[in-house]
Write a protein that holds these residues in place. Structure first.
Motif, PDB file in Angstrom:
ATOM      1  N   ASN A  86       0.813  -1.129  -0.116  1.00 11.96           N
ATOM      2  CA  ASN A  86      -0.087   0.089  -0.139  1.00 11.96           C
ATOM      3  C   ASN A  86       0.854   1.220  -0.036  1.00 11.96           C
ATOM      4  N   GLY A  87       0.245   2.433  -0.307  1.00 14.10           N
ATOM      5  CA  GLY A  87       0.944   3.412  -0.385  1.00 14.10           C
ATOM      6  C   GLY A  87       0.282   4.849  -0.459  1.00 14.10           C
ATOM      7  N   SER A  88       0.873   6.140  -0.361  1.00 10.36           N
ATOM      8  CA  SER A  88       0.069   7.200  -0.819  1.00 10.36           C
ATOM      9  C   SER A  88       0.791   8.082  -1.766  1.00 10.36           C
ATOM     10  N   GLN A  89       0.068   8.670  -2.407  1.00 12.28           N
ATOM     11  CA  GLN A  89       0.729   9.408  -3.736  1.00 12.28           C
ATOM     12  C   GLN A  89       0.228  10.849  -3.518  1.00 12.28           C
ATOM     13  N   LEU A  90       1.034  11.731  -4.143  1.00  8.45           N
ATOM     14  CA  LEU A  90       0.482  13.247  -4.228  1.00  8.45           C
ATOM     15  C   LEU A  90       0.942  13.816  -5.528  1.00  8.45           C
ATOM     16  N   ASP A  91       0.088  14.604  -5.906  1.00  9.01           N
ATOM     17  CA  ASP A  91       0.156  15.326  -7.355  1.00  9.01           C
ATOM     18  C   ASP A  91      -0.137  16.883  -6.913  1.00  9.01           C
ATOM     19  N   THR A  92       0.765  17.910  -7.245  1.00  7.62           N
ATOM     20  CA  THR A  92       0.395  19.259  -6.612  1.00  7.62           C
ATOM     21  C   THR A  92       0.319  20.247  -7.859  1.00  7.62           C
ATOM     22  N   ASN A  93      -0.248  21.299  -7.703  1.00  9.81           N
ATOM     23  CA  ASN A  93      -0.438  22.664  -8.386  1.00  9.81           C
ATOM     24  C   ASN A  93      -0.949  22.224  -9.771  1.00  9.81           C
ATOM     25  N   VAL A  94      -1.871  21.398  -9.777  1.00 10.16           N
ATOM     26  CA  VAL A  94      -2.568  20.862 -11.101  1.00 10.16           C
ATOM     27  C   VAL A  94      -3.443  22.182 -11.534  1.00 10.16           C
ATOM     28  N   GLN A  95      -3.202  22.623 -12.651  1.00 13.50           N
ATOM     29  CA  GLN A  95      -4.067  23.707 -13.066  1.00 13.50           C
ATOM     30  C   GLN A  95      -5.305  23.419 -13.683  1.00 13.50           C
ATOM     31  N   PRO A  96      -6.267  24.537 -13.516  1.00 12.64           N
ATOM     32  CA  PRO A  96      -7.683  23.911 -13.981  1.00 12.64           C
ATOM     33  C   PRO A  96      -7.384  23.338 -15.632  1.00 12.64           C
ATOM     34  N   GLY A  97      -8.177  22.178 -16.019  1.00 14.06           N
ATOM     35  CA  GLY A  97      -7.966  21.723 -17.246  1.00 14.06           C
ATOM     36  C   GLY A  97      -7.012  20.726 -17.387  1.00 14.06           C
ATOM     37  N   GLN A  98      -5.719  21.007 -16.782  1.00 12.46           N
ATOM     38  CA  GLN A  98      -4.642  20.475 -16.976  1.00 12.46           C
ATOM     39  C   GLN A  98      -4.707  18.913 -16.708  1.00 12.46           C
ATOM     40  N   THR A  99      -3.919  18.213 -17.458  1.00  7.01           N
ATOM     41  CA  THR A  99      -4.000  16.796 -16.964  1.00  7.01           C
ATOM     42  C   THR A  99      -2.290  16.589 -16.512  1.00  7.01           C
ATOM     43  N   ALA A 100      -2.119  15.918 -15.581  1.00  6.04           N
ATOM     44  CA  ALA A 100      -0.929  15.493 -15.033  1.00  6.04           C
ATOM     45  C   ALA A 100      -0.834  13.845 -14.740  1.00  6.04           C
ATOM     46  N   GLN A 101       0.438  13.456 -15.165  1.00  6.51           N
ATOM     47  CA  GLN A 101       0.869  12.012 -15.279  1.00  6.51           C
ATOM     48  C   GLN A 101       1.714  11.882 -14.005  1.00  6.51           C
ATOM     49  N   GLY A 102       2.052  10.698 -13.566  1.00  3.27           N
ATOM     50  CA  GLY A 102       2.930  10.224 -12.382  1.00  3.27           C
ATOM     51  C   GLY A 102       3.113   8.905 -12.406  1.00  3.27           C
ATOM     52  N   GLU A 103       4.103   8.463 -11.885  1.00  8.14           N
ATOM     53  CA  GLU A 103       4.517   6.927 -11.648  1.00  8.14           C
ATOM     54  C   GLU A 103       5.383   6.906 -10.514  1.00  8.14           C
ATOM     55  N   TYR A 104       5.427   5.545  -9.828  1.00 14.10           N
ATOM     56  CA  TYR A 104       6.058   5.205  -8.881  1.00 14.10           C
ATOM     57  C   TYR A 104       6.399   3.755  -8.723  1.00 14.10           C
ATOM     58  N   PRO A 105       7.379   3.558  -8.258  1.00 15.97           N
ATOM     59  CA  PRO A 105       7.824   2.146  -8.199  1.00 15.97           C
ATOM     60  C   PRO A 105       7.173   1.348  -7.069  1.00 15.97           C
ATOM     61  N   THR A 106       7.035  -0.167  -7.101  1.00 14.59           N
ATOM     62  CA  THR A 106       6.570  -0.912  -6.185  1.00 14.59           C
ATOM     63  C   THR A 106       7.498  -1.928  -5.787  1.00 14.59           C
ATOM     64  N   THR A 107       7.027  -3.012  -4.766  1.00 12.23           N
ATOM     65  CA  THR A 107       7.789  -4.117  -4.525  1.00 12.23           C
ATOM     66  C   THR A 107       6.976  -5.109  -4.942  1.00 12.23           C
ATOM     67  N   LEU A 108       5.882  -5.094  -5.572  1.00  7.69           N
ATOM     68  CA  LEU A 108       5.275  -6.326  -6.095  1.00  7.69           C
ATOM     69  C   LEU A 108       6.118  -7.181  -6.852  1.00  7.69           C
ATOM     70  N   LYS A 109       5.784  -8.472  -6.899  1.00  6.55           N
ATOM     71  CA  LYS A 109       6.593  -9.497  -7.712  1.00  6.55           C
ATOM     72  C   LYS A 109       5.935  -9.737  -8.929  1.00  6.55           C
ATOM     73  N   THR A 110       4.553  -9.691  -9.002  1.00  3.24           N
ATOM     74  CA  THR A 110       3.763  -9.825 -10.130  1.00  3.24           C
ATOM     75  C   THR A 110       2.704  -8.992 -10.113  1.00  3.24           C
ATOM     76  N   VAL A 111       1.955  -9.203 -11.535  1.00  3.30           N
ATOM     77  CA  VAL A 111       0.661  -8.006 -11.687  1.00  3.30           C
ATOM     78  C   VAL A 111      -0.680  -9.113 -11.673  1.00  3.30           C
ATOM     79  N   LYS A 112      -0.102 -10.390 -11.782  1.00  2.00           N
ATOM     80  CA  LYS A 112      -1.061 -11.446 -12.098  1.00  2.00           C
ATOM     81  C   LYS A 112      -2.104 -11.598 -10.920  1.00  2.00           C
ATOM     82  N   GLY A 113      -3.280 -11.368 -10.929  1.00  2.00           N
ATOM     83  CA  GLY A 113      -4.410 -11.362  -9.914  1.00  2.00           C
ATOM     84  C   GLY A 113      -4.310 -10.389  -8.951  1.00  2.00           C
ATOM     85  N   VAL A 114      -3.507  -9.216  -9.280  1.00  2.00           N
ATOM     86  CA  VAL A 114      -3.370  -8.088  -8.398  1.00  2.00           C
ATOM     87  C   VAL A 114      -4.489  -7.153  -8.868  1.00  2.00           C
TER      88      VAL A 114
END
Length: 138
Positions: free
Chosen positions: A97-125
């Motif tokens: 589990n975790g927490s994410q933060l995206d700041t100062n996003v202007q009206p109408g603006q799209t922001a993208q982000g990414e963060y690494p995990t310690t997961l070993k697989t995506v199957k069934g997650v």
């Protein structure tokens, strides 16, 4: 004799809904042709989280799984977004589990982000959003 007492207080701002909601997701893997996408549930600020998904970048036997997201500010003011999430397996056991933060996003603006995990697989997650908050940014 030394006694150490640790008190942890968690203060969370929410709309009174204590339940978790599935994240809008599209789990991708280079060798997996199947894709699943869920649209955000509910109205209001939660709908600003356009996508929140697992991205399996593993190669050559090296596990490399990231969380990726897209926020679209549908409000009329510059905003900060914060959300808590969990990844659970098919039996409902929390894997990470975790927490994410995206700041100062202007009206109408799209922001993208990414963060690494310690997961070993995506199957069934499955990803769940456990809290989500948008606040005005000044």
């Amino acid at each position: 004799m030394v006694v150490i007492i640790v008190v942890v207080m968690v203060v969370a701002s929410d709309n009174g809904d204590e339940s978790t909601t599935p994240a809008p997701s599209k789990t991708t893997a280079e060798n997996t042709p199947q894709e699943t996408k869920q649209e955000p549930q509910g109205n209001g600020e939660r709908a600003d989280l356009v996508s929140f998904q697992l991205d399996d970048r593993s190669a050559a036997g090296i596990t490399n799984i990231w969380i990726t997201w897209t926020i679209k500010n549908n409000s009329s003011e510059k905003s900060n977004y914060s959300w808590d999430w969990e990844a659970v397996d098919a039996s409902g056991t929390r894997l990470v589990n975790g927490s994410q933060l995206d700041t100062n996003v202007q009206p109408g603006q799209t922001a993208q982000g990414e963060y690494p995990t310690t997961l070993k697989t995506v199957k069934g997650v499955k990803l769940n959003i456990t809290s989500f908050d948008r606040t005005a940014s000044y």
